[in-house]
Design a protein around this motif. Structure first.
Motif, PDB file in Angstrom:
ATOM      1  N   THR A  59      -8.645   9.378  17.913  1.00  0.00           N
ATOM      2  CA  THR A  59      -8.977   8.418  16.853  1.00  0.00           C
ATOM      3  C   THR A  59      -9.082   6.979  17.365  1.00  0.00           C
ATOM      4  OG1 THR A  59      -6.690   8.087  16.081  1.00  0.00           O
ATOM      5  CG2 THR A  59      -7.935   9.891  15.089  1.00  0.00           C
ATOM      6  N   MET A 109       5.625   8.490   9.272  1.00  0.00           N
ATOM      7  CA  MET A 109       4.626   7.630   9.925  1.00  0.00           C
ATOM      8  C   MET A 109       5.081   6.177   9.930  1.00  0.00           C
ATOM      9  SD  MET A 109       2.012   9.299  11.172  1.00  0.00           S
ATOM     10  CE  MET A 109       0.780  10.605  10.935  1.00  0.00           C
ATOM     11  N   TYR A 130       1.061  14.179  15.552  1.00  0.00           N
ATOM     12  CA  TYR A 130      -0.115  13.300  15.444  1.00  0.00           C
ATOM     13  C   TYR A 130       0.085  12.071  16.342  1.00  0.00           C
ATOM     14  CZ  TYR A 130      -4.053  10.914  13.238  1.00  0.00           C
ATOM     15  OH  TYR A 130      -5.262  10.293  13.005  1.00  0.00           O
ATOM     16  N   GLY A 186      -0.823   5.505   9.921  1.00  0.00           N
ATOM     17  CA  GLY A 186      -0.344   6.592  10.785  1.00  0.00           C
ATOM     18  C   GLY A 186       0.595   6.005  11.821  1.00  0.00           C
ATOM     19  N   LEU A 207      -7.698  11.650   0.352  1.00  0.00           N
ATOM     20  CA  LEU A 207      -7.408  11.146  -0.995  1.00  0.00           C
ATOM     21  C   LEU A 207      -7.875  12.134  -2.056  1.00  0.00           C
ATOM     22  CD1 LEU A 207      -8.417   7.378  -0.701  1.00  0.00           C
ATOM     23  CD2 LEU A 207      -6.137   8.402  -0.512  1.00  0.00           C
ATOM     24  N   PHE A 214      -2.301   3.024  15.332  1.00  0.00           N
ATOM     25  CA  PHE A 214      -3.359   2.826  16.348  1.00  0.00           C
ATOM     26  C   PHE A 214      -4.291   1.664  15.976  1.00  0.00           C
ATOM     27  CE2 PHE A 214      -3.043   7.710  16.653  1.00  0.00           C
ATOM     28  CZ  PHE A 214      -2.016   7.646  17.587  1.00  0.00           C
ATOM     29  N   SER A 235       1.376   4.024  -1.134  1.00  0.00           N
ATOM     30  CA  SER A 235       0.178   4.856  -1.192  1.00  0.00           C
ATOM     31  C   SER A 235      -1.049   3.960  -1.342  1.00  0.00           C
ATOM     32  CB  SER A 235       0.264   5.847  -2.349  1.00  0.00           C
ATOM     33  OG  SER A 235      -0.137   5.220  -3.538  1.00  0.00           O
ATOM     34  N   ALA A 236      -2.168   4.445  -0.863  1.00  0.00           N
ATOM     35  CA  ALA A 236      -3.417   3.686  -0.913  1.00  0.00           C
ATOM     36  C   ALA A 236      -3.834   3.411  -2.361  1.00  0.00           C
ATOM     37  CB  ALA A 236      -4.513   4.458  -0.185  1.00  0.00           C
ATOM     38  N   GLU A 237      -3.414   4.260  -3.267  1.00  0.00           N
ATOM     39  CA  GLU A 237      -3.813   4.097  -4.674  1.00  0.00           C
ATOM     40  C   GLU A 237      -2.919   3.098  -5.392  1.00  0.00           C
ATOM     41  OE1 GLU A 237      -3.011   6.894  -3.148  1.00  0.00           O
ATOM     42  OE2 GLU A 237      -4.497   8.470  -3.516  1.00  0.00           O
ATOM     43  N   TRP A 258       1.867  15.353   5.904  1.00  0.00           N
ATOM     44  CA  TRP A 258       1.976  14.311   6.943  1.00  0.00           C
ATOM     45  C   TRP A 258       3.410  14.070   7.370  1.00  0.00           C
ATOM     46  CZ3 TRP A 258      -1.929  13.459   9.826  1.00  0.00           C
ATOM     47  CH2 TRP A 258      -3.218  13.634   9.313  1.00  0.00           C
ATOM     48  N   GLY A 284      -8.454   3.844   8.750  1.00  0.00           N
ATOM     49  CA  GLY A 284      -8.995   4.836   9.686  1.00  0.00           C
ATOM     50  C   GLY A 284      -8.655   6.241   9.236  1.00  0.00           C
ATOM     51  N   PHE A 285      -9.676   7.007   8.901  1.00  0.00           N
ATOM     52  CA  PHE A 285      -9.537   8.437   8.583  1.00  0.00           C
ATOM     53  C   PHE A 285      -8.549   8.708   7.444  1.00  0.00           C
ATOM     54  CE2 PHE A 285     -10.925   8.102  13.048  1.00  0.00           C
ATOM     55  CZ  PHE A 285     -12.208   8.570  12.846  1.00  0.00           C
ATOM     56  N   ASP A 300       1.541   3.026   4.988  1.00  0.00           N
ATOM     57  CA  ASP A 300       1.283   4.473   5.012  1.00  0.00           C
ATOM     58  C   ASP A 300       2.204   5.093   3.962  1.00  0.00           C
ATOM     59  OD1 ASP A 300      -0.140   6.471   7.317  1.00  0.00           O
ATOM     60  OD2 ASP A 300       1.346   7.421   5.997  1.00  0.00           O
ATOM     61  N   GLN A 301       1.776   6.188   3.349  1.00  0.00           N
ATOM     62  CA  GLN A 301       2.655   6.781   2.338  1.00  0.00           C
ATOM     63  C   GLN A 301       3.725   7.688   2.950  1.00  0.00           C
ATOM     64  OE1 GLN A 301       0.524   9.070  -0.542  1.00  0.00           O
ATOM     65  NE2 GLN A 301       0.140  10.772   0.826  1.00  0.00           N
ATOM     66  N   ALA A 336      -3.034   3.437   5.614  1.00  0.00           N
ATOM     67  CA  ALA A 336      -2.906   4.752   6.253  1.00  0.00           C
ATOM     68  C   ALA A 336      -2.837   4.572   7.764  1.00  0.00           C
ATOM     69  CB  ALA A 336      -4.055   5.678   5.863  1.00  0.00           C
TER      70      ALA A 336
HETATM   71  C1  LIG Z   1      -5.665  11.137   9.854  1.00  0.00           C
HETATM   72  S1  LIG Z   1      -4.258  10.081   9.732  1.00  0.00           S
HETATM   73  C2  LIG Z   1      -4.980   8.526  10.223  1.00  0.00           C
HETATM   74  C3  LIG Z   1      -4.027   7.648  10.999  1.00  0.00           C
HETATM   75  C4  LIG Z   1      -4.667   6.436  11.667  1.00  0.00           C
HETATM   76  N1  LIG Z   1      -5.239   5.533  10.691  1.00  0.00           N
HETATM   77  C5  LIG Z   1      -5.695   6.827  12.691  1.00  0.00           C
HETATM   78  O1  LIG Z   1      -6.835   6.341  12.600  1.00  0.00           O
HETATM   79  O2  LIG Z   1      -5.379   7.614  13.598  1.00  0.00           O
HETATM   80  C6  LIG Z   1      -4.140   9.923   7.998  1.00  0.00           C
HETATM   81  C7  LIG Z   1      -2.971   9.047   7.546  1.00  0.00           C
HETATM   82  O3  LIG Z   1      -3.168   8.765   6.163  1.00  0.00           O
HETATM   83  C8  LIG Z   1      -1.919   8.770   5.513  1.00  0.00           C
HETATM   84  N2  LIG Z   1      -2.204   9.010   4.101  1.00  0.00           N
HETATM   85  C9  LIG Z   1      -2.734  10.108   3.546  1.00  0.00           C
HETATM   86  N3  LIG Z   1      -2.889   9.925   2.231  1.00  0.00           N
HETATM   87  C10 LIG Z   1      -2.462   8.658   1.965  1.00  0.00           C
HETATM   88  C11 LIG Z   1      -2.380   7.876   0.791  1.00  0.00           C
HETATM   89  N4  LIG Z   1      -2.773   8.349  -0.378  1.00  0.00           N
HETATM   90  N5  LIG Z   1      -1.892   6.624   0.877  1.00  0.00           N
HETATM   91  C12 LIG Z   1      -1.469   6.128   2.068  1.00  0.00           C
HETATM   92  N6  LIG Z   1      -1.519   6.821   3.213  1.00  0.00           N
HETATM   93  C13 LIG Z   1      -2.018   8.076   3.164  1.00  0.00           C
HETATM   94  C14 LIG Z   1      -1.165   9.881   6.193  1.00  0.00           C
HETATM   95  O4  LIG Z   1       0.235   9.769   5.967  1.00  0.00           O
HETATM   96  C15 LIG Z   1      -1.589   9.686   7.639  1.00  0.00           C
HETATM   97  O5  LIG Z   1      -0.721   8.820   8.307  1.00  0.00           O
END
Ligand SMILES: C[S@@+](CC[C@H](N)C(=O)[O-])C[C@H]1O[C@@H](n2cnc3c(N)ncnc32)[C@H](O)[C@@H]1O
Length: 271
Positions: free
Chosen positions: A32, A81, A24, A57, A119, A60, A96-98, A17, A113-114, A76-77, A55
């Motif tokens: 998205t 982003m 993106y 991104g 993960l 949006f 990070s989400a975790e 990412w 979102g997405f 966001d990690q 997350a």
């Molecule tokens: C597909 S994009 C989605 C962005 C936005 N939410 C959207 O709907 O367009 C995935 C996002 O998840 C973030 N991401 C991926 N793994 C993550 C994690 N473990 N913790 C936090 N963010 C994460 C990425 O950096 C990226 O910005």
């Protein structure tokens, strides 16, 4: 899958990412953003609601929540982003989400979102998102449908496979696991949520197919990694075949097409 495999997948996602953030942010919102209203509705996001957009991104989802009058924090990690989202949102943090590093029970709604298919350990992510949710608050997440249904993403994979292009994506959890409604519901219930709801949604994305091929190749980690393994003539051929198929099946005139997009939104309430 053992821990070292999952850790390698998580590291690959993290690194991917950072290099794909700009592409993106520039061009994927056209796709998205179509899922954002249903995501925010599923989490009951309205005026005054304290929302955590995980997350985010380019921001949006958080931007649309702000438009509803919500008080938005985004995480966001990816540092890249976070930098981009900070141009649109007032409070963006790198986490990070975790391991969000945020207090227990601080948000009325948590949305992602997405995120789910990125993960390495979805159960850990869900547990952390539920932890920061206030009692009575709702968590909602979107995940892509299977590639044969979600053509806005899946057509590229179909084309490269048909041309024998097989790139190296590190092994990780099945990215289509939670396109299955029962599995998605079980994941949310397993995280302690009640009133779990899972629904499929469909919309269309209006694109010029060559430009969209370039966007998916530049912005999406898996598609990008597969195409990176091809040489220049193979990539040019894949692009040409993609454009032909997209116009033949989904052409809407003037060299454009309407690609079907499908996703699944899952949500639940913290008791
Ligand atoms: C597909 S994009 C989605 C962005 C936005 N939410 C959207 O709907 O367009 C995935 C996002 O998840 C973030 N991401 C991926 N793994 C993550 C994690 N473990 N913790 C936090 N963010 C994460 C990425 O950096 C990226 O910005």
């Amino acid at each position: 899958m053992d821990d070292s495999v999952l850790d390698a997948f998580a590291a690959w996602e993290r690194d991917s990412w950072e290099v794909r953030a700009a592409a993106y942010a520039a061009d994927v919102g056209v796709l998205t953003r179509g899922a954002v209203p249903a995501l925010l509705d599923a989490a009951a996001v309205g005026s005054g609601c304290r929302v955590l957009d995980v997350a985010t991104g380019p921001g949006f989802v958080g931007t649309e929540a702000l438009g509803r009058g919500a008080v938005v924090t985004a995480v966001d990690q990816s540092a890249a982003m976070v930098e981009i989202a900070s141009r649109a949102l007032p409070d963006v943090r790198q986490a990070s989400a975790e391991q969000l590093g945020l207090p227990d029970g601080a948000y009325d709604a948590v949305v992602a979102g997405f995120l789910l298919n990125h993960l390495a350990r979805p159960e850990l992510g869900i547990a952390e998102l539920v932890r920061v949710l206030a009692p009575g608050g709702r968590l909602a997440l979107t995940v892509w449908d299977r590639p044969d249904a979600n053509r806005a993403m899946g057509l590229l994979g179909e084309v490269v496979t048909s041309l024998g292009i097989t790139g190296v994506v590190p092994p990780g959890p099945d990215s289509t696991l939670f396109a299955d409604e029962q599995r998605f519901a079980a994941l949310l219930a397993g995280g302690g949520l009640v009133d779990v709801e899972v629904a499929r949604m469909t919309w269309q994305v209006d694109v010029e197919p060559g430009g969209w091929f370039d966007t998916v190749a530049a912005a999406m980690p898996r598609s990008g990694a597969v195409l990176a393994s091809a040489n220049e003539p193979q990539r040019a051929q894949a692009r040409q075949v993609y454009v032909e198929r997209a116009l033949e099946r989904y052409g809407s005139g003037n060299g454009r097409c309407l690609l079907p997009a499908t996703a699944v939104v899952g949500s639940g309430r913290r008791p």
